[in-house]
Write an enzyme that holds these catalytic residues in place. Structure first.
Site, short mmCIF file in Angstrom:
data_model
loop_
_atom_site.label_atom_id
_atom_site.label_comp_id
_atom_site.label_asym_id
_atom_site.label_seq_id
_atom_site.Cartn_x
_atom_site.Cartn_y
_atom_site.Cartn_z
N TYR A 18 40.37 109.86 -52.14
CA TYR A 18 40.69 111.07 -52.89
C TYR A 18 41.02 112.20 -51.92
O TYR A 18 40.39 112.30 -50.86
CB TYR A 18 39.47 111.53 -53.71
CG TYR A 18 39.09 110.65 -54.87
CD1 TYR A 18 39.54 110.90 -56.15
CD2 TYR A 18 38.21 109.58 -54.69
CE1 TYR A 18 39.16 110.12 -57.22
CE2 TYR A 18 37.83 108.78 -55.76
CZ TYR A 18 38.30 109.06 -57.03
OH TYR A 18 37.91 108.28 -58.08
N TYR B 242 36.80 101.70 -53.63
CA TYR B 242 36.29 102.42 -52.47
C TYR B 242 34.77 102.33 -52.40
O TYR B 242 34.11 102.13 -53.41
CB TYR B 242 36.75 103.88 -52.47
CG TYR B 242 36.36 104.68 -53.69
CD1 TYR B 242 35.11 105.29 -53.78
CD2 TYR B 242 37.24 104.83 -54.75
CE1 TYR B 242 34.76 106.03 -54.90
CE2 TYR B 242 36.90 105.57 -55.88
CZ TYR B 242 35.66 106.17 -55.94
OH TYR B 242 35.31 106.89 -57.05
N HIS C 215 39.37 102.45 -60.64
CA HIS C 215 39.24 103.14 -61.93
C HIS C 215 40.07 104.41 -61.93
O HIS C 215 40.42 104.95 -60.87
CB HIS C 215 37.77 103.48 -62.21
CG HIS C 215 37.17 104.39 -61.18
ND1 HIS C 215 36.62 103.92 -60.01
CD2 HIS C 215 37.05 105.73 -61.12
CE1 HIS C 215 36.20 104.93 -59.28
NE2 HIS C 215 36.46 106.06 -59.92
N HIS D 238 39.83 108.23 -63.74
CA HIS D 238 39.01 109.16 -64.53
C HIS D 238 39.86 109.76 -65.64
O HIS D 238 41.00 110.18 -65.40
CB HIS D 238 38.49 110.29 -63.65
CG HIS D 238 37.55 109.84 -62.57
ND1 HIS D 238 36.19 109.81 -62.73
CD2 HIS D 238 37.79 109.39 -61.32
CE1 HIS D 238 35.62 109.38 -61.62
NE2 HIS D 238 36.56 109.11 -60.74
#
Lengths: 204, 255
Positions: free
Chosen positions: B125, B164, B177, B179
């Site tokens: 991220y 991760y 995934h 969000h």
């Protein structure tokens, strides 16, 4: 950090993702999952905490700190509020992301800072009905929270006996639902996710 | 078979043995069941971040059955294409993720805001707190928004996020995934959740995924590979329908 033994064994076994798997086969409610620690570049937005521009006539500041069960500030929470306007009407206007400085949309979002603090600039809502006090509906999301918590922020000037929620809550916990008016005129509303001062959370 | 009420973590269910209500306080009716429970020991951060007191069912107010309205001014059409936010194309496997947002009666929720965010193809991220030694991608931020259409449909173009590691326990890895954040038409419908990809070998090891104890409910978090969403010569498609509970008893205006 907890010293609980770590369990890395499979927690369940069942066939997943077989070919032809259909999304949401039973039509039931989609479960909640944590907002996680990495929402900071995605959810907060410019003007998110300012339902009205700060320091405009009638604006109030509602701020506080989010604490965990050990009384430690939570540095990775995001707080949202939803409320009636100053006359008690529910806003129906879009524009929360594209704030024009005039339209009151009734919704705001504030990520907490590294000390767990949030702050909104808004108006004091009007009473939503004859038999209820004005309040802000509040959600708190954080890493470590599999679901949001929901509460109401009431104002200290109002008589709590006039609102039906307080009859459902032990008197010893009433204070957790009421903002504190500070000398500066700001309202302080701390959220205790857990612990002695745990905030009253609502089932919605 | 497990049931949604089983506790596999060996910790007593504190809610079940809660304190007696104080005198003078009306007995609380059973709150609506929401999944998952707050407290799931295998996900260690829940320990100090889960309420211990029973939730209170509020008297019906005027505020909670309604919710914010978002419109075309709030969302740019390009916000739904996470591969088009930078000068170049992001690295990774381009995918289309789409589906419908429905209420618990199966009715489409129209004109509703859908927000999403995710790691890049390497599992990283663009966030200061993410210390995973995987490359950032200058052509991928990983955040998007859209409004559902008249059928309650949403559609994003993105790249498949990578798995991760995280610090929950030794060798802990999150399954890939995305969000999702949804509003519905009422404050009570607000939902933040995660969408998973079919067939992920990490499912059985992930405490966040497994915090939902009911197998059928867990399945609702997994997208299906979908040929109709797949675009020939361009991108694989995944379909994921989202069902929001807690609709107001009072219908709001039909937008």
């Amino acid at each position: 950090m907890s010293t609980r033994p770590m369990d890395t064994s499979p927690m369940n076994t069942w066939p997943i993702g077989a070919e032809g798997d259909t999304p949401n086969p039973d039509g039931g409610l989609t479960p909640s999952q944590t907002v996680g620690p990495f929402f900071g570049y995605a959810l907060p937005f410019a003007g998110g905490p300012d339902l009205v521009p700060p320091h405009t006539p009638g604006a109030i500041r509602v701020h506080g700190t989010v604490y965990d069960g050990a009384g430690v500030p939570v540095p990775d929470a995001v707080v949202e509020i939803w409320q009636a306007d100053a006359t008690g009407r529910i806003p129906r206007a879009p524009g929360s992301f594209a704030r024009d400085g005039v339209t009151f949309t009734g919704w705001g979002r504030a990520a907490v800072d590294r000390l767990g603090r949030y702050a909104f600039s808004t108006v004091r809502p009007g009473a939503p009905g004859a038999d209820a006090n004005p309040y802000l509906a509040m959600s708190v999301f954080a890493r470590g929270m599999l679901r949001r918590v929901v509460t109401r922020v009431y104002f200290p000037e109002d008589d709590r006996h006039a609102d039906p929620l307080f009859a459902l809550v032990p008197a010893s916990r009433h204070e957790t639902l009421i903002a504190v008016r500070e000398e500066s005129g700001s309202y302080r509303f701390d959220v205790h996710i857990q612990g002695e001062q745990e905030t009253v959370f609502l089932a919605v | 078979m497990t049931t949604p009420h089983d506790r596999i973590d060996g910790r007593p269910d504190r809610r079940a043995s809660g304190a007696e209500p104080e005198p003078g306080v009306r007995p609380a009716p059973e709150p609506p069941r929401r999944l998952p429970e707050f407290d799931f020991a295998a996900y260690r951060s829940t320990e100090l971040r889960s309420p211990r007191q029973p939730l209170v069912i509020p008297p019906s107010g005027a505020t909670e059955p309604t919710g914010p309205v978002f419109g075309v001014a709030d969302v740019h059409p390009l916000d739904a294409d996470l591969t088009a936010q930078h000068v170049g194309e992001p690295l990774g496997e381009r995918i289309v993720v789409g589906g419908r947002v429905l209420d618990e009666s199966g009715r489409p929720l129209r004109g509703q805001l859908v927000e999403l965010w995710q790691a890049n193809a390497a599992g990283r991220y663009p966030h200061k707190a993410d210390r995973h030694p995987a490359p950032l991608d200058p052509n991928f931020t990983g955040a998007g928004r859209c409004l559902t259409d008249e059928e309650g449909r949403y559609r994003f173009v993105t790249i498949k996020p990578g798995a991760y590691p995280w610090g929950n326990h030794h060798n802990a890895w999150r399954p890939a995934h995305i969000h999702f954040s949804l509003f519905g038409t009422a404050f009570t419908q607000r939902l933040v959740t995660q969408m998973y990809f079919p067939g992920d070998p990490l499912f059985a090891y992930d405490p966040i995924f497994n915090s939902v104890r009911d197998e059928r409910a867990r399945r609702r978090m997994i997208a299906g590979f979908d040929m109709d969403t797949t675009v020939s010569e361009w991108a694989l498609g995944y379909r994921w329908d989202i069902v929001l509970g807690g609709a107001s008893a009072t219908p709001t205006e039909d937008r």
